[in-house]
Design a protein around this motif. Structure first.
Motif, mmCIF file in Angstrom:
data_model
loop_
_atom_site.group_PDB
_atom_site.id
_atom_site.type_symbol
_atom_site.label_atom_id
_atom_site.label_comp_id
_atom_site.label_asym_id
_atom_site.label_seq_id
_atom_site.Cartn_x
_atom_site.Cartn_y
_atom_site.Cartn_z
ATOM 1 N N ASN A 102 43.556 46.039 40.530
ATOM 2 C CA ASN A 102 42.352 46.377 41.274
ATOM 3 C C ASN A 102 42.710 47.111 42.563
ATOM 4 O O ASN A 102 43.651 46.740 43.261
ATOM 5 C CB ASN A 102 41.579 45.087 41.574
ATOM 6 N N TYR A 103 41.953 48.155 42.856
ATOM 7 C CA TYR A 103 42.228 49.010 44.022
ATOM 8 C C TYR A 103 42.334 48.194 45.308
ATOM 9 O O TYR A 103 43.310 48.318 46.063
ATOM 10 C CB TYR A 103 41.113 50.053 44.141
ATOM 11 N N ASP A 104 41.351 47.344 45.578
ATOM 12 C CA ASP A 104 41.356 46.566 46.820
ATOM 13 C C ASP A 104 42.535 45.596 46.870
ATOM 14 O O ASP A 104 43.148 45.396 47.927
ATOM 15 C CB ASP A 104 40.046 45.789 46.973
ATOM 16 N N GLU A 105 42.870 45.004 45.723
ATOM 17 C CA GLU A 105 44.000 44.068 45.663
ATOM 18 C C GLU A 105 45.317 44.791 45.930
ATOM 19 O O GLU A 105 46.204 44.256 46.605
ATOM 20 C CB GLU A 105 44.050 43.388 44.297
ATOM 21 N N LEU A 106 45.438 46.025 45.399
ATOM 22 C CA LEU A 106 46.667 46.782 45.620
ATOM 23 C C LEU A 106 46.827 47.147 47.088
ATOM 24 O O LEU A 106 47.917 47.020 47.655
ATOM 25 C CB LEU A 106 46.672 48.049 44.759
ATOM 26 N N VAL A 107 45.757 47.593 47.719
ATOM 27 C CA VAL A 107 45.819 47.939 49.146
ATOM 28 C C VAL A 107 46.192 46.714 49.972
ATOM 29 O O VAL A 107 47.011 46.792 50.898
ATOM 30 C CB VAL A 107 44.476 48.528 49.620
ATOM 31 N N GLN A 108 45.606 45.570 49.625
ATOM 32 C CA GLN A 108 45.927 44.332 50.325
ATOM 33 C C GLN A 108 47.398 43.968 50.143
ATOM 34 O O GLN A 108 48.068 43.529 51.090
ATOM 35 C CB GLN A 108 45.037 43.199 49.815
#
Length: 274
Positions: free
Chosen positions: A121-127
């Motif tokens: 998931n995009y948000d999980e990767l950024v986190q």
């Protein structure tokens, strides 16, 4: 054929219009007959996807980022990448990594060896990227990529936590020791429990080095015990007995590394540009 039970509809595919062109294409990009059989046995769904709309675009997408050799490696190890909608899953994450400052070489390394990281998931990767940066990893080095793999996903995180407890409980490392070792050689946190225990036992109980010394040189934990560590340490023992080296010789004084981490990074990145 082993793939029939998992995907029996492949028997309904037109051998001339569907099967033959896809097999010819996969052969043309560098898969040997043996490798092709293994790939299709493991992932028969490749044969049910459109060559023009899915397989070829996936190949071109990967080839634009990594070498032909590494595209073949992805086909052999992670052929499911050829079934994905890259515009929906992978590309947004690649763009996020670019915006965060990750160089092309490191992104290519992720595509070639740790593709699963880019499927998150995009948000999980950024986190996750921010978490790794918070551990003072350099976004421009290949060790950042390994750290991402070590912490990406529940199973990887569970291995990381397990190994942290092994180092602390069995060998007396502090939390600072664990993070320090992880920063220097993130591979040491994705090893099997057996590998860690056998290597630490040899270095500490057979060679007499302090367990607290290992976090300063953790790359040694990733080398083969039988093929590299024991033979070199055997030479050190002989030299000690003959009085040719100090018995208090530290681990960092022993040439166990061969190719250093920085040299290995440069070698990996040079290969990706081919």
């Amino acid at each position: 054929m082993t793939y029939l039970p998992s995907h029996p509809r492949v028997l309904l595919a037109d051998p001339e219009k569907t099967l033959s062109p896809e097999i010819e294409f996969l052969s043309s990009v560098g898969l040997s007959r043996v490798d092709l059989a293994r790939v299709l046995s493991f992932n028969p769904y490749l044969l049910s996807r459109s060559l023009e709309n899915q397989i070829v675009p996936s190949y071109n997408f990967l080839r634009n980022m990594i070498s032909q050799k590494n595209v073949v490696a992805v086909l052999k190890r992670k052929s499911w990448m050829f079934l994905e909608n890259h515009s929906r899953n992978v590309m947004p994450n690649i763009e996020a990594l670019r915006e965060l400052g990750m160089p092309r070489a490191c992104i290519s390394l992720l595509l070639a060896h740790d593709t699963q990281v880019l499927m998150h998931n995009y948000d999980e990767l950024v986190q996750l990227v921010n978490e790794v940066k918070g551990m003072r990893f350099d976004l421009k080095k290949s060790t950042f990529v390994v750290a991402l793999r070590a912490l990406c996903g529940k199973s990887s995180r569970a291995i990381w936590n397990r190994n942290r407890e092994i180092y602390k409980r069995s060998w007396g490392w502090s939390d600072d020791d664990v993070i320090s070792a992880f920063r220097k050689s993130p591979q040491c946190m994705i090893l099997s429990e057996k590998k860690i225990m056998q290597t630490m036992d040899f270095l500490v109980n057979k060679m007499g080095w302090s367990a607290s010394m290992i976090p300063t040189h953790p790359i040694i934990l990733c080398f083969s015990l039988e093929n590299r560590i024991i033979p070199k340490c055997s030479v050190v023992k002989v030299l000690m007995k003959k009085g040719l080296v100090d018995e208090k010789l530290s681990l960092t004084d022993v040439d166990l590394m061969g190719i250093g981490e920085e040299e290995k990074r440069k070698k990996d990145e040079a290969e990706l540009q081919n």
